[in-house]
Design a protein around this motif. Structure first.
Motif, mmCIF file in Angstrom:
data_model
loop_
_atom_site.group_PDB
_atom_site.id
_atom_site.type_symbol
_atom_site.label_atom_id
_atom_site.label_comp_id
_atom_site.label_asym_id
_atom_site.label_seq_id
_atom_site.Cartn_x
_atom_site.Cartn_y
_atom_site.Cartn_z
ATOM 1 N N ARG A 253 36.051 25.482 39.426
ATOM 2 C CA ARG A 253 36.691 26.209 38.436
ATOM 3 C C ARG A 253 37.204 27.524 38.632
ATOM 4 N NH1 ARG A 253 36.247 27.963 33.118
ATOM 5 N NH2 ARG A 253 33.951 28.620 33.434
ATOM 6 N N LEU A 254 39.050 27.438 38.271
ATOM 7 C CA LEU A 254 39.337 28.854 38.462
ATOM 8 C C LEU A 254 39.585 29.451 37.045
ATOM 9 C CD1 LEU A 254 40.858 30.852 40.158
ATOM 10 C CD2 LEU A 254 43.097 29.367 39.732
ATOM 11 N N VAL A 255 39.282 30.765 37.057
ATOM 12 C CA VAL A 255 39.388 31.457 35.859
ATOM 13 C C VAL A 255 40.223 32.731 36.312
ATOM 14 C CG1 VAL A 255 38.377 33.388 34.166
ATOM 15 C CG2 VAL A 255 37.119 31.108 34.627
ATOM 16 N N THR A 256 41.262 32.834 35.782
ATOM 17 C CA THR A 256 42.311 33.767 35.954
ATOM 18 C C THR A 256 42.351 34.999 35.239
ATOM 19 O OG1 THR A 256 44.072 32.267 36.531
ATOM 20 C CG2 THR A 256 44.947 34.330 36.214
ATOM 21 N N LEU A 257 41.962 36.337 35.711
ATOM 22 C CA LEU A 257 41.673 37.373 35.147
ATOM 23 C C LEU A 257 43.083 37.995 34.672
ATOM 24 C CD1 LEU A 257 38.586 38.729 36.975
ATOM 25 C CD2 LEU A 257 38.666 37.629 34.705
ATOM 26 N N ASP A 258 43.367 38.631 33.578
ATOM 27 C CA ASP A 258 44.643 39.244 33.187
ATOM 28 C C ASP A 258 44.363 40.859 33.529
ATOM 29 O OD1 ASP A 258 47.060 39.521 32.212
ATOM 30 O OD2 ASP A 258 46.747 39.523 30.215
ATOM 31 N N SER A 259 44.505 40.895 34.787
ATOM 32 C CA SER A 259 44.413 42.373 35.237
ATOM 33 C C SER A 259 45.321 42.474 36.759
ATOM 34 C CB SER A 259 43.068 42.647 35.576
ATOM 35 O OG SER A 259 42.937 43.895 36.086
ATOM 36 N N ASP A 260 45.729 43.669 36.936
ATOM 37 C CA ASP A 260 46.201 44.059 38.236
ATOM 38 C C ASP A 260 45.304 44.658 39.433
ATOM 39 O OD1 ASP A 260 48.859 43.187 37.232
ATOM 40 O OD2 ASP A 260 49.247 45.056 36.607
ATOM 41 N N ASN A 261 43.933 44.823 38.743
ATOM 42 C CA ASN A 261 42.992 45.537 39.688
ATOM 43 C C ASN A 261 42.128 44.622 40.442
ATOM 44 O OD1 ASN A 261 43.644 47.915 38.495
ATOM 45 N ND2 ASN A 261 42.427 47.564 36.605
ATOM 46 N N HIS A 262 41.951 44.958 41.605
ATOM 47 C CA HIS A 262 40.856 44.224 42.590
ATOM 48 C C HIS A 262 39.663 44.247 41.926
ATOM 49 C CE1 HIS A 262 39.443 42.217 45.995
ATOM 50 N NE2 HIS A 262 38.859 43.155 46.347
ATOM 51 N N ILE A 263 39.234 45.325 41.299
ATOM 52 C CA ILE A 263 37.895 45.684 40.865
ATOM 53 C C ILE A 263 38.193 45.834 39.531
ATOM 54 C CG2 ILE A 263 35.995 47.124 40.899
ATOM 55 C CD1 ILE A 263 36.500 48.135 43.571
ATOM 56 N N THR A 264 37.569 44.930 38.573
ATOM 57 C CA THR A 264 37.992 44.792 37.218
ATOM 58 C C THR A 264 37.220 46.123 36.723
ATOM 59 O OG1 THR A 264 38.004 42.467 37.167
ATOM 60 C CG2 THR A 264 37.811 43.556 35.172
ATOM 61 N N LEU A 265 38.004 46.738 35.668
ATOM 62 C CA LEU A 265 37.304 48.221 35.119
ATOM 63 C C LEU A 265 36.798 47.936 33.897
ATOM 64 C CD1 LEU A 265 40.135 50.514 36.239
ATOM 65 C CD2 LEU A 265 38.043 50.040 37.241
ATOM 66 N N ALA A 266 35.886 48.513 33.499
ATOM 67 C CA ALA A 266 35.269 48.359 32.230
ATOM 68 C C ALA A 266 35.870 48.347 30.673
ATOM 69 C CB ALA A 266 33.891 49.384 32.144
ATOM 70 N N ASP A 267 37.132 49.183 30.849
ATOM 71 C CA ASP A 267 37.877 49.583 29.814
ATOM 72 C C ASP A 267 39.103 48.454 29.605
ATOM 73 O OD1 ASP A 267 39.251 50.655 31.952
ATOM 74 O OD2 ASP A 267 39.480 52.352 31.078
ATOM 75 N N GLU A 268 38.999 47.603 30.502
ATOM 76 C CA GLU A 268 40.283 46.506 30.305
ATOM 77 C C GLU A 268 40.099 44.915 29.599
ATOM 78 O OE1 GLU A 268 41.902 45.512 34.046
ATOM 79 O OE2 GLU A 268 40.248 46.031 35.059
ATOM 80 N N PRO A 269 40.714 44.634 29.076
ATOM 81 C CA PRO A 269 40.418 43.158 28.249
ATOM 82 C C PRO A 269 39.954 42.218 29.401
ATOM 83 C CG PRO A 269 42.621 44.010 27.504
ATOM 84 C CD PRO A 269 42.293 44.998 28.784
ATOM 85 N N ALA A 270 40.025 42.100 30.692
ATOM 86 C CA ALA A 270 39.559 41.274 31.550
ATOM 87 C C ALA A 270 38.149 41.348 31.840
ATOM 88 C CB ALA A 270 40.215 41.289 33.163
ATOM 89 N N TRP A 271 37.357 42.470 31.504
ATOM 90 C CA TRP A 271 35.978 42.747 32.024
ATOM 91 C C TRP A 271 35.190 41.845 31.110
ATOM 92 C CZ3 TRP A 271 33.109 43.149 35.433
ATOM 93 C CH2 TRP A 271 31.783 43.495 35.087
ATOM 94 N N PRO A 272 35.207 42.065 29.847
ATOM 95 C CA PRO A 272 34.270 41.059 28.882
ATOM 96 C C PRO A 272 34.565 39.489 29.266
ATOM 97 C CG PRO A 272 36.006 42.041 27.502
ATOM 98 C CD PRO A 272 36.080 42.857 28.709
ATOM 99 N N VAL A 273 35.905 39.093 29.674
ATOM 100 C CA VAL A 273 36.033 37.740 30.166
ATOM 101 C C VAL A 273 35.398 37.256 31.372
ATOM 102 C CG1 VAL A 273 37.704 36.194 31.195
ATOM 103 C CG2 VAL A 273 38.368 37.725 29.368
ATOM 104 N N PHE A 274 35.447 38.306 32.328
ATOM 105 C CA PHE A 274 34.359 38.381 33.609
ATOM 106 C C PHE A 274 33.063 38.195 33.006
ATOM 107 C CE2 PHE A 274 31.704 39.867 36.755
ATOM 108 C CZ PHE A 274 32.175 39.478 37.980
ATOM 109 N N VAL A 275 32.614 38.916 32.484
ATOM 110 C CA VAL A 275 31.161 39.009 31.992
ATOM 111 C C VAL A 275 30.688 37.569 31.339
ATOM 112 C CG1 VAL A 275 29.199 40.124 30.697
ATOM 113 C CG2 VAL A 275 30.792 41.473 31.946
#
Length: 360
Positions: A253-275
């Motif tokens: 299953r693929l989850v697309t993170l809404d980010s431009d960062n290779h390392i997802t940062l704590a203060d961007e909306p993509a981080w809680p999605v990852f967690v």
């Protein structure tokens, strides 16, 4: 440049040997089912805890999993005096850490350049894995065409020239590719981590070895449940590579993170999605881990006392002192524990502790 603090991170750092004798540093922290992280060259087991780029990974994953991670050969606290950075050596390293940590069955997280190692391990040891998470990674790093090969040669030359310099000008190029939306503080820490994690010679050799890896033919052989997470705007490893993994691994299953960062940062909306996605994916493992372990229930209270102290890093002499026992009595308790838990050999001690941490 920030230095490694004297403050002790909330982790247990140990060492083991790979098949070729290379000494590897690995660490364990958190609570829950085991999650072994096959990471990339950009790590330092102690420095990562202070970093605004990596600290949230460690703390948030540790809330729902017992995280085991290690510094790659030639990096961090592991041996730097190595020349072989090839895929087979790195697979052997992962095997050594899994065994030394006493992991029987576990989830495996392959991040960035650790992805091909994780994919290879999954096809060789499917019975050891409960599930596989692939984050910001690939099956092949460099496509065999003149443009990609010229770009890769440029990267390697920049590493050779820039990593040894005191100023971070050249390292900032890589930082800008990995976390283009970072604050100056975050970017500065990643600049420094590149210098602390390894030397220029190892960085060049490791990058060169990775440029020849292609595990595309293994993707169809992955048989464990697989979750692929990749940032849509990743500038270091193109999103298409993550999409290719999900398309070619059966049932992934693929989850697309809404980010431009290779390392997802704590203060961007993509981080809680990852967690949330990783935590949900490991739910079955957490349920299994909470199930009572009949073999642990067979241990006496004294045997449990001994095993708990061993789990805190005490040697037999220290356990004996803590419990007012003789060393010989501690040894007899440990022999009984190993027999009841069905573990043996050089990894018996680590395996018994891992069982306690998972089910105890």
């Amino acid at each position: 440049m920030p230095s490694v603090s004297a403050d002790t991170p909330p982790q247990d750092v140990r060492f083991c040997r790979s098949a070729d004798g290379t000494r590897l540093a690995y660490a364990r922290h958190g609570t829950g089912p085991p999650l072994l992280v096959a990471s990339c060259w950009l790590s330092h087991l102690e420095f990562d805890w202070q970093s605004p780029v990596w600290r949230h990974f460690l703390s948030d994953l540790g809330r729902f999993a017992t995280v085991v991670r290690y510094d790659e050969r030639g990096h961090g606290l592991s041996d730097w005096d190595v020349s072989d950075h090839g895929l087979e050596a790195r697979i052997a390293d992962l095997e050594a850490v899994a065994d030394a940590a006493g992991l029987d069955r576990f989830a495996l997280l392959g991040m960035s350049q650790g992805g091909p190692v994780a994919i290879s391990y999954a096809t060789r040891h499917p019975g050891r894995l409960t599930r596989l998470v692939l984050y910001g990674t690939y099956a092949v790093l460099v496509n065999r065409n003149p443009q990609d090969e010229e770009l890769e040669q440029t990267f390697q030359q920049m590493i050779k020239v820039g990593f040894a310099r005191k100023d971070s000008t050249f390292r900032r190029v890589f930082t800008s590719l990995m976390i283009p939306n970072a604050s100056e503080e975050q970017a500065g820490w990643l600049d420094d981590l590149q210098a602390i994690a390894t030397c220029a010679e190892n960085a060049v050799r490791a990058r060169a070895a990775r440029s020849h890896i292609d595990v595309s033919d293994l993707l169809g052989q992955v048989s464990v449940p697989t979750l692929v997470l990749h940032a849509r705007g990743d500038r270091m490893i193109d999103f298409a590579r993550g999409r290719d993994l999900a398309a070619r691994i059966p049932g992934a299953r693929l989850v697309t993170l809404d980010s431009d960062n290779h390392i997802t940062l704590a203060d961007e909306p993509a981080w809680p999605v990852f967690v949330d996605e990783v935590a949900a994916f490991l739910t079955a493992d957490r349920v299994a881990a909470r199930a009572p372990d009949a073999t642990l229930r067979s241990l006496t209270e004294r045997e449990l006392d001994v095993l708990r102290l061993v789990g805190r890093g005490h040697d037999n002499q220290q356990v004996a002192q803590q419990l007012a026992l003789s060393v010989r009595t501690v040894e007899r308790h440990l022999t009984s524990i190993y027999t009841k838990l069905g573990v043996s050999g050089r990894s018996a001690r680590a395996a018994a502790v891992a069982r306690l941490l998972t089910h105890g």
